[in-house]
Scaffold this active site. Structure first.
Site, PDB file in Angstrom:
ATOM      1  N   LYS A 149      32.904  35.784  37.301  1.00  0.00           N
ATOM      2  CA  LYS A 149      34.290  35.476  36.935  1.00  0.00           C
ATOM      3  C   LYS A 149      34.392  33.954  36.808  1.00  0.00           C
ATOM      4  O   LYS A 149      34.891  33.281  37.701  1.00  0.00           O
ATOM      5  CB  LYS A 149      35.261  36.006  38.010  1.00  0.00           C
ATOM      6  CG  LYS A 149      35.563  37.494  37.870  1.00  0.00           C
ATOM      7  CD  LYS A 149      36.418  38.021  39.000  1.00  0.00           C
ATOM      8  CE  LYS A 149      37.879  37.729  38.861  1.00  0.00           C
ATOM      9  NZ  LYS A 149      38.546  38.483  37.798  1.00  0.00           N
TER      10      LYS A 149
HETATM   11  N1  PMP Z   1      37.293  42.377  33.481  1.00  0.00           N
HETATM   12  C1  PMP Z   1      37.776  41.145  33.664  1.00  0.00           C
HETATM   13  C2  PMP Z   1      37.557  40.126  32.600  1.00  0.00           C
HETATM   14  C3  PMP Z   1      38.487  40.837  34.839  1.00  0.00           C
HETATM   15  O1  PMP Z   1      38.978  39.606  35.022  1.00  0.00           O
HETATM   16  C4  PMP Z   1      38.704  41.837  35.809  1.00  0.00           C
HETATM   17  C5  PMP Z   1      39.502  41.553  37.038  1.00  0.00           C
HETATM   18  N2  PMP Z   1      38.712  41.124  38.088  1.00  0.00           N
HETATM   19  C6  PMP Z   1      38.164  43.112  35.576  1.00  0.00           C
HETATM   20  C7  PMP Z   1      37.473  43.354  34.396  1.00  0.00           C
HETATM   21  C8  PMP Z   1      38.230  44.175  36.627  1.00  0.00           C
HETATM   22  O2  PMP Z   1      37.223  43.901  37.579  1.00  0.00           O
HETATM   23  P1  PMP Z   1      37.374  44.293  39.107  1.00  0.00           P
HETATM   24  O3  PMP Z   1      37.462  45.753  39.154  1.00  0.00           O
HETATM   25  O4  PMP Z   1      36.123  43.798  39.747  1.00  0.00           O
HETATM   26  O5  PMP Z   1      38.602  43.647  39.607  1.00  0.00           O
END
Ligand code: PMP
Length: 298
Positions: A149
């Protein structure tokens, strides 16, 4: 609220960085997004998959030459305690390159570690959303690592989301440079066709998603539904029986239409409804055999 920054718990107003910070100027850093759910007793808060979130943050830190403190998990919990949280909450751990030098270099010793909390009920304020395919392509993992991220990478998400809003949609779906379905601006995607669930792997330039991985376990092991991880083509979205987006913020959000093509009969489909209910039951601590995914704050 109380925020953690570099060894101190301070009032939000005192948790500041310089306008010269490389983090601000170049978007150098990475972050996490973690949810705590109020239990049915109205007191306990369950942090969902804390270990998995810390592991992903550690992996991201290693790739981006940042230093994550050994006790980062306890810092997240301490932020909730110091704020006396007894409600649904979102936690944002943030690692940044916080030097004020001009050049965008990555040095472990410049790391600042920040954790703040944010009361959060719904991230998407609708029961079923209308989405479009973005004209922006998903940033390639080989350019800005989308599997982590990275703070700077969110310009890609923000452009897609703004375009979607400009055109009257709730959310955007990215395709990869080669035209395969990648993910939403902050959510992963699942489709249902003839009773089978499908979701693209993270090699399609999407985040290594914790909700997505958790849901794969829940749908196959707990709900006994068939699931396949594979690439998804654009037009498959148009004639899927059901489409839903998932993420820490989005939880399980049904998709009503894609590029104005109604999905199924519109609204929430029967499989999506089952998945959504089970997921939220797990998060709130109502599913005994999934309690190991939750860390109690109190
Ligand atoms: N894709 C992106 C680009 C995100 O920012 C997120 C949010 N974290 C998600 C998918 C979902 O990921 P997660 O389930 O790990 O929160």
């Amino acid at each position: 609220m109380i925020t953690y920054i570099d060894g101190k718990y301070v009032d939000d107003a005192d948790a500041t960085v310089s306008v010269r910070s490389k983090a601000l100027n170049y978007g150098l850093g990475c972050f996490g997004g973690v949810r705590g759910y109020l239990g049915d007793d109205g007191q306990q808060v369950h942090v969902f998959r804390l270990d998995a979130h810390i592991k992903r943050l550690r992996d991201a830190a290693n790739v981006l030459y940042l230093k994550l403190p050994e006790d980062s998990a306890s810092i997240l919990l301490e932020v909730l305690k110091r704020n006396e949280i007894h409600q649904d909450i979102y936690l944002r751990p943030l690692l940044i390159h916080n030097s004020t030098q001009l050049t965008p270099v990555l040095l472990e010793d410049d790391t600042s570690f920040i954790v703040y909390a944010l009361p959060l009920q719904r991230y998407i304020d609708k029961d079923a959303i209308d989405v479009c395919i973005s004209s922006w392509r998903r940033v390639r993992d080989n350019a800005i690592p989308s599997r982590l991220k990275p703070t700077g990478g969110y310009l890609n998400s923000a452009l897609a989301r703004r375009e979607a809003k400009n055109n009257g949609y709730d959310e955007a779906i990215f395709l990869t440079e080669s035209g395969m379905v990648s993910e939403g601006s902050a959510e992963h995607i699942f489709i249902v066709r003839d009773g089978v669930l499908y979701s693209p792997p993270s090699t399609e330039d999407n985040l290594d998603g914790i909700t997505r991985r958790s849901l794969i376990t829940l749908v196959t092991e707990d709900l006994g539904l068939p699931f396949q991880e594979r690439g998804i083509g654009r037009t498959e979205l148009y004639f899927a029986d059901e489409v839903f987006l998932v993420g820490t913020g989005a939880q399980v959000t049904p998709v009503n239409s894609v590029d104005r093509r109604l999905i199924g009969g519109g609204g929430i489909g029967p499989i999506t409804a089952r998945v959504q209910k089970h997921y939220l039951d797990v998060c709130r601590g109502r599913v005994e055999h999934r309690m190991s995914w939750l860390t109690p704050v109190w």
